[in-house]
Enzyme design. Structure first.
Site, PDB file in Angstrom:
ATOM      1  N   HIS A  59      -4.624   2.012  -6.935  1.00  0.00           N
ATOM      2  CA  HIS A  59      -5.770   1.840  -6.034  1.00  0.00           C
ATOM      3  C   HIS A  59      -7.067   1.513  -6.786  1.00  0.00           C
ATOM      4  CE1 HIS A  59      -3.389   2.916  -2.561  1.00  0.00           C
ATOM      5  NE2 HIS A  59      -4.404   2.519  -1.811  1.00  0.00           N
ATOM      6  N   HIS A  63      -5.576  -5.453   1.690  1.00  0.00           N
ATOM      7  CA  HIS A  63      -5.648  -4.260   0.847  1.00  0.00           C
ATOM      8  C   HIS A  63      -4.327  -4.069   0.081  1.00  0.00           C
ATOM      9  CE1 HIS A  63      -6.592  -0.014  -0.047  1.00  0.00           C
ATOM     10  NE2 HIS A  63      -5.360   0.264   0.347  1.00  0.00           N
ATOM     11  N   HIS A 103      -6.960  -2.091  -7.233  1.00  0.00           N
ATOM     12  CA  HIS A 103      -7.382  -2.703  -5.959  1.00  0.00           C
ATOM     13  C   HIS A 103      -8.901  -2.800  -5.900  1.00  0.00           C
ATOM     14  CE1 HIS A 103      -9.207  -2.154  -1.980  1.00  0.00           C
ATOM     15  NE2 HIS A 103      -8.301  -3.023  -1.576  1.00  0.00           N
ATOM     16  N   ASP A 139       0.841  -1.205   0.000  1.00  0.00           N
ATOM     17  CA  ASP A 139       0.000   0.000   0.000  1.00  0.00           C
ATOM     18  C   ASP A 139       0.874   1.252   0.000  1.00  0.00           C
ATOM     19  OD1 ASP A 139      -2.449   1.314   0.101  1.00  0.00           O
ATOM     20  OD2 ASP A 139      -2.424   1.440   2.283  1.00  0.00           O
TER      21      ASP A 139
HETATM   22 ZN    ZN Z   1      -4.375   2.199   0.237  1.00  0.00          ZN
END
Ligand code: ZN
Length: 381
Positions: free
Chosen positions: A265, A282, A268, A182
């Site tokens: 992201h 995540h 994601h 992340d």
């Molecule tokens: Zn993040």
């Protein structure tokens, strides 16, 4: 997100405290900020077992009354409402979250439901260094089935962020590793937002500070990431772990919000459309998103190799199968690509238009690059 002007905006929590046994200082630190009680601590069984005694003593010694509430497990709208209702019943003036990203986001959302941040203040105490949640003003809300629901923006950042690295050293390795994925994305995403003159998460333009913090975050991770992961295997608080916790928590948190997000992201969020990915963190999903973004943007091969090497060293996924998704399933890859380009997604921060076809190909090419890298590692063993 469209800003109404070209103002640069940078935002952050009021105070950040990190270190060995930091929980013992919780009450003192709150007092320094003139925070008020009663206090409600929201947590789960593990942080309570590890730190419950420390926070109870610390709050008591500093003159705070407190009660505790167990978190329901997923950061949903209903859970945030339940916490808010409890806070109102207790007449709480401060909500404290001890745990991972979802508890922190649920409590932050609850603070927003109670008032605008002036009625009730928020203290975020991450016990894992796995997401950008602790320092931000953003809540990532999920559906009951763990799929992505929506972003909620709060008016205020946490008043205090307190990270006990003794707890992080005892957290599961996969959580820290997820945090690395992340946090590593922060620089690559902020750089694109900078190049595109797009808005950051605060609806403003980037400051030099934001891009510099993102770069520092990336440099620390590449240097200290593998050593920090090693230190968790023996639950040791080392300088490398301290630096990585700061990168994962403070630098990445400030960097993504004041720097802005992009394709990593969005991928994601796309990946959450596949139920097989629900058990992955995540950061594991974001890590694959970085590879996709670098390919989509046509970055130099050596940059892709740096990220592949990093992912491999620390144990982040290099291929879709590392997230439970079959790359040969056209349906799955298409769904991921389509979801990653939904209206409002940060992938639209690219300085060029990104189509579903482009995204599908970038995902497949990222998977291919990862597979080739892994094969070469296998051969050289
Ligand atoms: Zn993040």
């Amino acid at each position: 997100m469209s800003g109404s002007n070209n103002l640069k905006v940078f935002s952050s929590p009021e105070r950040y405290v990190q270190g060995r046994n930091a929980t013992h200082q919780l009450g003192n630190e709150m007092k320094k900020l003139a925070m008020k009680g009663p206090v409600v601590v929201v947590t789960t069984a593990t942080p309570k077992k590890l730190l419950g005694e420390a926070w109870t003593t610390s709050l008591k010694d500093a003159g705070y009354e407190h009660t505790e509430l167990l978190f329901g497990g997923t950061c949903t709208a209903a859970e945030a409402q339940r916490i808010a209702d409890h806070a109102v019943t207790q007449n709480a003036k401060t909500l404290v979250a001890f745990g991972g990203g979802q508890i922190i986001d649920a409590v932050r959302a609850a603070v927003g439901l109670v008032g605008d941040g002036s009625v009730c203040e928020f203290v975020s105490c991450p016990t894992v260094a796995s997401t950008d949640a602790p320092c931000s003003a953003l809540c990532v809300m999920y559906h009951e089935d763990h799929s992505f629901h929506e972003y909620r923006f709060m008016c205020r950042h946490p008043t205090l962020v307190l990270v006990d690295t003794t707890a992080v050293a005892k957290s599961p390795v996969r959580m820290l590793v997820g945090g690395l994925g992340d946090a590593l994305a922060t620089y690559y995403e902020a750089r694109t937002v900078h190049e595109a003159h797009a808005d950051n998460f605060l609806g403003g333009k980037q400051t030099e500070t934001a891009i510099a913090l993102s770069k520092l975050c990336c440099d620390i991770l590449l240097e200290d990431g593998p050593a920090a992961v090693e230190s968790l295997y023996c639950q040791a608080v080392t300088p490398a772990l301290e630096r990585v916790v700061e990168a994962n928590t403070l630098l990445s948190g400030l960097g993504f919000e004041s720097g802005g997000l992009c394709v990593a992201h969005s991928v994601h969020n796309g990946l959450t459309s596949q139920k097989e990915t629900a058990t992955y963190t995540h950061g594991q999903k974001v890590a694959f998103g970085i590879l996709t973004q670098l390919i989509l943007e046509g970055r130099p091969r050596e940059e892709l190799d740096t990220v592949l090497e990093f992912n491999h060293k620390v144990g982040l996924p290099l291929v879709l199968s590392g997230l439970g998704v079959d790359v040969s399933s056209e349906k799955a890859v298409c769904e991921i690509a389509e979801r990653s380009l939904a209206p409002g997604e940060s992938a639209h921060n690219e300085p060029f238009e990104v189509t579903v076809d482009m995204m599908v190909d970038a995902i497949r090419a990222a998977d291919q690059a990862g597979a080739k890298f892994l094969k070469e590692k296998e051969v050289s063993k």
